[in-house]
Design a protein around this motif. Structure first.
Motif, PDB file in Angstrom:
ATOM      1  N   ARG A  18       0.764   1.421  -7.057  1.00 55.69           N
ATOM      2  CA  ARG A  18       0.628   0.296  -6.116  1.00 55.69           C
ATOM      3  C   ARG A  18       1.325  -0.951  -6.642  1.00 55.69           C
ATOM      4  O   ARG A  18       1.948  -1.696  -5.894  1.00 55.69           O
ATOM      5  N   GLY A  19       1.230  -1.140  -7.955  1.00 59.03           N
ATOM      6  CA  GLY A  19       1.890  -2.306  -8.550  1.00 59.03           C
ATOM      7  C   GLY A  19       3.386  -2.281  -8.290  1.00 59.03           C
ATOM      8  O   GLY A  19       4.004  -3.317  -8.000  1.00 59.03           O
ATOM      9  N   ASP A  28       7.698  -4.167  -1.738  1.00 58.85           N
ATOM     10  CA  ASP A  28       7.353  -4.921  -0.530  1.00 58.85           C
ATOM     11  C   ASP A  28       7.885  -6.352  -0.623  1.00 58.85           C
ATOM     12  O   ASP A  28       8.427  -6.891   0.344  1.00 58.85           O
ATOM     13  N   ALA A  29       7.711  -6.950  -1.796  1.00 54.35           N
ATOM     14  CA  ALA A  29       8.159  -8.331  -1.968  1.00 54.35           C
ATOM     15  C   ALA A  29       9.674  -8.423  -1.808  1.00 54.35           C
ATOM     16  O   ALA A  29      10.195  -9.354  -1.184  1.00 54.35           O
ATOM     17  N   PRO A  43       5.715  -9.698  -8.497  1.00 52.14           N
ATOM     18  CA  PRO A  43       6.494  -9.511  -7.271  1.00 52.14           C
ATOM     19  C   PRO A  43       7.170 -10.797  -6.785  1.00 52.14           C
ATOM     20  O   PRO A  43       8.292 -10.748  -6.279  1.00 52.14           O
ATOM     21  N   ASN A  97       5.301  -6.874 -13.211  1.00 53.02           N
ATOM     22  CA  ASN A  97       4.071  -7.126 -12.456  1.00 53.02           C
ATOM     23  C   ASN A  97       4.107  -8.499 -11.777  1.00 53.02           C
ATOM     24  O   ASN A  97       3.098  -9.139 -11.578  1.00 53.02           O
ATOM     25  N   TYR A 139       5.914   3.696   0.929  1.00 51.69           N
ATOM     26  CA  TYR A 139       6.651   2.442   1.082  1.00 51.69           C
ATOM     27  C   TYR A 139       7.234   2.409   2.487  1.00 51.69           C
ATOM     28  O   TYR A 139       7.785   3.402   2.960  1.00 51.69           O
ATOM     29  N   TRP A 198      -2.856   4.654   0.392  1.00 57.28           N
ATOM     30  CA  TRP A 198      -2.685   3.492  -0.493  1.00 57.28           C
ATOM     31  C   TRP A 198      -3.684   3.566  -1.641  1.00 57.28           C
ATOM     32  O   TRP A 198      -3.342   3.286  -2.791  1.00 57.28           O
ATOM     33  N   ASP A 208       4.117  -2.988  -4.603  1.00 56.98           N
ATOM     34  CA  ASP A 208       4.045  -4.432  -4.339  1.00 56.98           C
ATOM     35  C   ASP A 208       5.384  -5.103  -4.627  1.00 56.98           C
ATOM     36  O   ASP A 208       5.813  -6.000  -3.910  1.00 56.98           O
TER      37      ASP A 208
END
Lengths: 526, 531
Positions: free
Chosen positions: B352-353, B359-360, B501, B499, B385, B344, B356
C-alpha cells in the motif's frame, strides 16, 4: 546425501573441477543457487545475462576449463544466446544451465514462458537438451564435460523444469575417468612428413585450435615459414624469422601462400573471417589437421586430412622430423619485406592507430591477456601486434558481437587472479555492456579498459561511404565516459599523450579495481 | 529500379511506418540507402535489445507496429528477448535483419555473424519469420507480416535479407489490406441473452480490450457489472464506480469473480501472471464464462460456455446494441466497491505504501504514461493501482518477465506520444540491464522521468530465497551512484524517500516541466519480509 536436484548439480560440477559460476538468480532457478556456496563454488553476479555469458567465455578462454553459467527460464536464456552464438563461432567450451517450465503445451501465459525454449537455444549451440530427472541431468552434464575434452569445444545448454530442480535427488555419480580426444600417432603423420621432406618452401598456417608449445622448435627444425590466424597469434613466440604474422586477411598474402610448395594448416577453419576472400590461395598441396571432421571436409579441399588433436600432432610430427634437414626455400628478407609492406597497408587504411597499439604493447607485461571488442583499434592491433604467448588475445572473431570485451575480460581476470588482463573496446561497443563495470568493481579486479572513442560507428560509416550511401545513423552522442566509470566506482583517465597513456595503464594494473582509459584519435605522440 | 533494401524501406513507409529503431552494421547498410529520403525517423539505441524494447513501447502507445533494424547474427540474438516479451504480451513488432549469403547458409563456413540457422531460431519466437531472397519475394513477405502485425492476436515478426539479395532490383506492389473477421451474429445473440438474464454479471478485461475503453464502459454500465482489469487493461475504467483495478490473483478479487453468476472475459488470455501470480497452481472459478478474443487458438484453451472470435471493440459494441434499453441494477457498484476495499486491505501495508506513491504521481501529472520494469512498486501497482489513461500503465513484470524492459520501452513510448509525460519506474537491478539506453533518451531529448527505485539489489529474489530457506546468493549487485550516472548522461537528478508520496509527486511534477530526460532516485531501504 539427498538434496534438491538444483543443489546436487552444483556439487556435481564442483566434483568435475568447476570453481566459478557466472549468472543471475531468479525465482525460477533459485534451487540451482542453493548448492553453489555449499559446494564451494564462487558465484560471479553479472548485471545482465549477456554479461554472464561473455564472462563464462572469457573465463574458458583464459583457463582452458569450461565456462559455466546459470540463468533463468525465458528472458535469462534469450539474453545469453548472443554469447552462446559467439562461443559457437570461436569454439569455446561453455555450459549454460537454465531452468524451464514444466508444462508449456496446455498452459499459456506463464511467467517467462516462450514457445520452445530448448529449440531456440539449440539453434545457436552444439546441443540443447531438457532433462526431466536427476539421472538425465547427470548424464547430460557428463556428456558435456566429455565432449569438451574430446571434440571441438562448443557451447551446450541443459534445461531442467523448476519442479524437477526442487525435487530431492541422490548425488551425481563420482566422475568417470575423463575421456581423451583423438590423438595423432606416428604412422598417421607419415604422409605429412613425406611431403615435408620434399618441400623447399613449406608454409604452416596455425589457427586458434593449434594449441601446442612445440611449434617454434618444429618450424625451426623444418625451415618452415608460418602465418597465423588472429586467434593463432603467439603460437610461435616473438621474432621467429620466417613468421609472416597474422597476415591471412591481407589480400597479397595469397601471393605468398601461392609461392609455398606445401601448406600445412592446423586447427583453423580457414573461415571467411580469417581470409576475407573465398580461397586460401595455395597452388601446392594442402594438408589439414583438425579435431573437427566437418572442417576437414570443407571447401578448401585438402589433399591430406588428419583428424587429431593439434598438440598430439605436433608431438608426433616433432618426433618424426627431429633429424630432418631444414628447407632452404624461404629467406628472412622476403618475410621482412612482406611484413613491412603489410604494416604500411594497415597504417594507410586506418591511420593513427598502429602507433597507439605499439605504445600500449610496450607498456604491458608480456603475459598480459587481452580481450578486444569489435572496434577499429582492435582491427589494426590484431594485424600489427605480435604476441609472445599463445591464447593471450581473445576477440569475438566469428559471430562478431559488440559488447564482448569488458565482460569477457572480467571472466579472464577471475580465471587468472594476480596476472594482468586488459580490455579494449570502442565507444559504441563499450556501451553495450557498460553495466558490467559494476561487476568488475565488486570483484576488485585490477583491469585497465582501453576505450577507443572516435565518437561513432566508424567502421560502418566507412562502409556506407564505400557503398555510396550518405552516412546516416552512425554518429550518436556519447555519455561522459569518465563520469560513467566513476558512477560505478571505477577509476578513469583521459590521457593526452602516449606516455601518459602508458603511465595510466601501468597504474591501472596495480590498482585493485578497474580503470577506464579513454583514448581519442587526437592522442598526441608527446 | 530501387534495390531490395530501398524498396523495403519504401514498403514500410507505404504501410504507415514513421519510425524505426536500429543500429546499422555492414550487413544492413542497404536498408540505410533509402532511409534518409523516405521520411522515416531513425532512432539509434545502444544495444539491439534496446531497439526491440523501444519498438515494443512504441507499438503499445502508438497502436502501430514498432520496427527495428538489426544486423545479422548478434543483432538478431540480441533482439530475441524483446521478441519473447512481445510474444507474451501480443505486441506487434517487426525486426528486419540481414543474413549471410544464400550460398553459405547452413554450411558452417565461419562467415562473419554466422549462425547455424538464424531463421529457424527467430521462428521459435516470432509469429512469422520470412527470408526475402529476391525482389519478387518482398511484397508478399511484407503483406504476410503486416497481416500478423495488424490483425488478430498480434506479436513479433521478422524479415531477413541475405547479403547478396539486398542490392537486387525490387519492385513493390501496393500493400494488401487485411482486416479482422466479423464476429458470429448468432453467438452474439446468445451471449446477449445470457448477459440479460444474469443477475450478478462481472467482466474481466485484458490488454486486448485496450482500444475499447468507451464500449467497455458503456456495456459495463448497462449490465451494472464490475470490471476487473488485468495489468495491461489498467486505465480503462479510471475512477468508475464499477472499476476493480486489482489483480485477479488476490483472494478478494477472486471472491468477486466466483460469487458472480456470469463472467464475460474480453481480450485476456487468463494467463498465470495475472490470474495466479503467486503460482499456487489454482485459477479462480469462472462461472458461465463468455469469452471474446481475437485469437481462435486462445479461445480453445479454456472451456467457455460461449466463445466469440472477434475484435474486442466490435464485439462489445455489438453486444451492447443487443441488450434491452436502460441500465440494469445488479448491485454492481456495491460489489465493485467491496472488492476494491478488500483488495486494498489484502495487499498489506508494504505494498500500500508503494501504491500511495503511484497514486500521488498520477494525481500530480494527469495523463502520464507509466512504463515499468520488474521492480517492487510495479509489482505493487500490478496488484492494485488505478491508472488514469487507457494503455498508460504497462510493464514487463508479467508474461515473459524480462528485466531491462523499462528504460528502452519508455523511450519508445515517448517517441510515440510526443509531449506526453512518461514515467519509467525501474529498480536498481533492472536499471543496470539497459542503463546504456539513457543516452538514447538524451539523444532524442525525450521528456522521460526515469524513476530508479533503489533497494540495492534483487529484492524479489532475495525474499523468495529466504522463503525457500536458501542461503541468499547473488542478490546484491552493488548499484552505481545514480547521481553520477545522471551527470554522465547529462541529466538532472533528484531524490526522495520511498515513504514520502508528497515529495515524490512534487519531484515528478518538477521534472516533467523540463521536457527533457531526468532521473529521480527513490531510496528504498530494504528489510526482508516486509509483508
Amino acid at each position: 546425501m539427498k538434496r534438491p536436484l538444483g543443489a546436487q548439480i552444483s556439487h556435481m560440477l564442483r566434483d568435475r573441477g568447476v570453481e566459478v559460476i557466472f549468472g543471475i538468480p531468479g525465482v525460477h532457478n533459485q534451487e540451482m543457487y542453493r548448492g553453489i556456496e555449499e559446494a564451494g563454488i564462487a558465484h560471479v553476479l553479472a548485471r545482465h545475462e549477456q554479461g554472464a555469458g561473455f564472462m563464462a567465455d572469457g573465463y574458458a578462454r583464459a583457463s582452458g576449463q569450461p565456462g559455466v553459467a546459470y540463468v533463468i527460464t525465458g528472458p535469462g536464456l534469450c539474453n545469453i544466446l548472443t554469447p552462446m552464438g559467439q562461443a559457437w563461432s570461436d569454439s569455446v567450451p561453455m555450459l549454460v544451465i537454465s531452468s524451464c517450465l514444466d508444462e508449456t503445451a496446455a498452459r499459456r501465459g506463464q511467467l517467462h514462458q516462450m514457445r520452445d525454449q530448448r529449440a531456440a537455444a539449440a539453434t545457436v549451440c552444439d546441443w540443447s537438451e531438457e532433462a526431466r530427472g536427476a539421472r538425465a541431468v547427470y548424464g547430460l552434464v557428463e556428456r558435456a564435460f566429455d565432449e569438451f575434452e574430446t571434440a571441438r569445444p562448443r557451447p551446450k545448454h541443459i534445461q531442467v523444469p523448476v519442479p524437477v530442480l526442487e525435487a530431492e535427488a541422490d548425488p551425481a555419480p563420482f566422475p568417470n575417468q575423463p575421456a581423451r580426444r583423438a590423438r595423432a600417432v606416428p604412422p598417421e603423420v607419415g604422409p605429412v612428413v613425406s611431403l615435408l621432406n620434399l618441400a623447399r618452401r613449406p608454409l604452416f598456417i596455425l589457427g586458434g585450435g593449434a594449441r601446442s608449445l612445440l611449434w617454434r622448435q618444429i618450424l625451426t627444425q623444418l625451415g618452415a615459414a608460418v602465418m597465423t590466424t588472429y586467434a593463432g597469434r603467439g603460437l610461435v613466440g616473438l621474432n621467429y624469422p620466417l613468421d609472416f604474422g597474422a597476415a591471412l586477411a591481407r589480400p597479397s598474402s595469397a601471393e605468398v601462400i601461392a609461392s609455398a610448395d606445401l601448406v600445412v594448416a592446423v586447427g583453423t577453419e580457414l573461415a571467411e573471417v580469417d581470409l576475407w576472400r573465398p580461397n586460401l590461395g595455395h597452388s601446392a598441396m594442402l594438408a589439414r589437421v583438425d579435431i573437427d571432421a566437418g572442417v576437414l571436409a570443407d571447401a578448401q579441399r585438402a589433399q591430406v586430412k588428419l583428424l587429431a588433436d593439434a598438440d598430439s600432432f605436433a608431438r608426433a610430427l616433432g618426433a618424426a622430423t627431429e633429424t630432418a634437414r631444414p628447407a632452404t626455400g624461404w629467406s628472412r628478407e622476403e618475410v621482412a619485406t612482406a611484413r613491412a609492406r603489410w604494416r604500411a597497408e594497415v597504417e594507410a587504411e586506418r591511420p593513427g592507430i598502429a602507433r597507439v597499439a605499439d605504445a600500449l604493447r610496450a607498456a604491458l607485461p608480456h603475459d598480459t591477456m587481452i580481450y578486444s571488442d569489435m572496434t577499429q583499434f582492435a582491427y589494426v592491433a590484431k594485424e600489427v601486434w605480435d604476441m609472445a604467448l599463445p591464447g593471450h588475445w581473445h576477440h569475438p572473431t566469428g559471430f562478431g558481437t559488440l559488447g564482448y570485451a569488458l565482460p569477457a575480460a572480467i571472466g579472464g581476470a577471475v580465471a587468472r587472479r594476480g596476472k594482468p588482463t586488459l580490455a579494449i573496446a570502442g565507444d559504441y561497443g563499450f556501451q553495450y555492456t557498460v553495466q558490467e563495470l559494476g561487476t568488475a568493481v565488486e570483484l576488485g579486479l585490477p583491469l585497465p579498459i582501453i576505450l577507443w572513442d572516435n565518437g561513432k560507428l566508424g567502421e560502418i560509416e566507412d562502409s556506407m561511404t564505400r557503398a555510396q550511401i550518405a552516412p546516416n545513423a552512425v554518429v550518436a552522442r556519447n555519455p561522459d565516459f569518465v563520469k560513467l566509470a566513476e558512477a560505478y566506482g571505477a577509476a578513469a583517465a583521459a590521457p593526452a599523450t602516449l606516455a601518459d597513456m602508458q603511465a595510466e595503464v601501468v597504474a591501472a594494473l596495480s590498482r585493485p579495481w578497474p580503470t577506464l582509459i579513454r583514448l581519442t584519435p587526437d592522442l598526441r605522440d608527446a | 529500379m530501387p534495390t531490395l533494401g530501398e524498396a523495403l524501406v519504401a514498403g514500410l513507409a507505404e504501410r504507415g511506418v514513421e519510425c524505426v529503431f536500429g543500429i546499422p552494421g555492414v550487413h544492413t547498410i542497404e536498408l540505410y540507402r533509402g532511409l534518409a529520403a523516405s521520411g522515416i525517423r531513425h532512432v539509434t539505441p545502444r544495444h539491439e535489445q534496446g531497439a526491440g524494447f523501444m519498438a515494443d513501447g512504441y507499438a503499445r502507445v502508438s497502436g502501430k507496429p514498432g520496427v527495428a533494424f538489426v544486423i545479422t547474427g548478434p543483432g538478431v540474438t540480441n533482439t530475441l528477448t524483446a521478441m519473447g516479451q512481445a510474444r507474451a504480451d501480443s505486441i506487434p513488432i517487426l525486426t528486419i535483419s540481414g543474413v549471410n549469403r544464400q550460398s553459405s547458409l547452413g554450411q558452417g563456413l565461419g562467415h562473419l555473424h554466422e549462425l547455424p540457422d538464424q531463421l529457424g531460431m527467430v521462428a521459435k519466437v516470432a509469429l512469422e519469420a520470412r527470408q526475402v531472397r529476391k525482389g519478387s519475394d518482398l511484397s508478399p513477405a511484407l503483406d504476410a507480416v503486416f497481416e500478423r502485425l495488424t490483425t488478430g492476436r498480434k506479436g513479433p515478426c521478422h524479415i531477413e535479407i541475405p547479403l547478396d539479395a539486398a542490392r537486387l532490383p525490387a519492385a513493390l506492389n501496393g500493400p494488401s489490406i487485411a482486416n479482422d473477421p466479423a464476429p458470429d451474429p448468432d453467438l452474439l445473440d446468445l451471449a446477449a441473452e445470457r448477459l440479460t438474464s444474469a443477475s450478478r454479471p462481472m467482466i474481466l478485461a485484458g490488454g486486448g480490450a485496450k482500444a475499447a475503453a468507451e464500449t467497455l464502459k458503456a456495456l459495463a454500465e448497462r449490465l451494472d457489472a464490475p470490471v476487473v482489469q488485468t495489468v495491461n487493461a489498467r486505465g480503462l475504467m479510471h475512477g468508475a464506480a464499477l472499476s476493480v483495478p486489482a489483480s485477479p490473483s488476490l483472494t478478494s478479487v477472486r471472491s468477486l469473480i466466483e460469487e458472480s453468476d456470469l463472467v464475460l472475459a474480453v481480450g485476456t488470455e487468463l494467463g498465470q501472471t495475472d490470474y495466479d501470480m503467486y503460482a499456487t497452481g489454482s485459477m479462480p472459478r469462472l462461472p458461465h464464462l463468455i469469452r471474446i478474443d481475437t485469437c481462435a487458438e486462445q479461445l480453445s484453451r479454456h472451456p467457455a460456455t460461449i466463445a466469440i472470435h472477434g475484435d474486442a471493440a466490435t464485439c462489445l459494441a455489438a453486444l451492447t446494441q443487443r441488450l434491452p434499453g436502460g441500465n440494469r441494477a445488479s448491485g454492481g457498484a456495491l460489489r465493485a466497491a467491496a472488492a476494491r476495499n478488500a483488495a486494498w486491505q489484502e495487499i498489506g501495508p508494504y505494498m500500500r505504501g508503494m501504491v500511495d506513491m503511484l497514486d500521488a504521481a498520477r494525481d500530480a501529472v494527469p495523463g502520464a504514461i507509466i512504463v515499468g520494469d520488474s521492480t517492487q512498486p510495479i509489482y505493487a501497482g500490478n496488484l492494485y493501482y488505478d491508472h488514469d489513461r487507457p494503455g498508460g500503465w504497462f510493464n514487463a513484470a508479467t508474461g515473459f518477465g524480462a528485466l531491462g524492459y523499462g528504460i528502452p520501452a519508455a523511450i519508445g513510448a515517448a517517441i510515440a506520444a510526443p509531449g506526453t509525460p512518461v514515467f519509467c519506474i525501474v529498480g536498481d537491478g533492472g536499471a543496470q540491464f539497459s542503463l546504456t539506453e539513457m543516452m538514447t533518451a538524451r539523444d532524442e531529448n525525450l521528456g522521460i522521468v526515469f524513476v530508479v527505485w533503489n533497494s540495492r539489489g534483487y529484492r524479489e529474489i532475495d525474499s523468495a530465497m529466504r522463503e525457500a530457506e536458501i542461503a541468499v546468493v547473488g542478490c546484491d549487485p552493488t548499484p552505481p551512484d545514480f547521481a553520477a550516472i545522471a551527470a554522465a548522461y547529462g541529466m538532472p537528478y533528484s531524490h526522495c524517500a520511498d515513504n514520502d508520496p508528497k515529495a515524490f509527486a512534487a519531484l515528478l511534477a518538477a521534472a516533467t516541466k523540463g521536457h527533457a530526460p531526468s532521473i529521480v532516485e527513490v531510496q528504498a531501504p530494504y528489510t526482508p519480509n516486509q509483508n
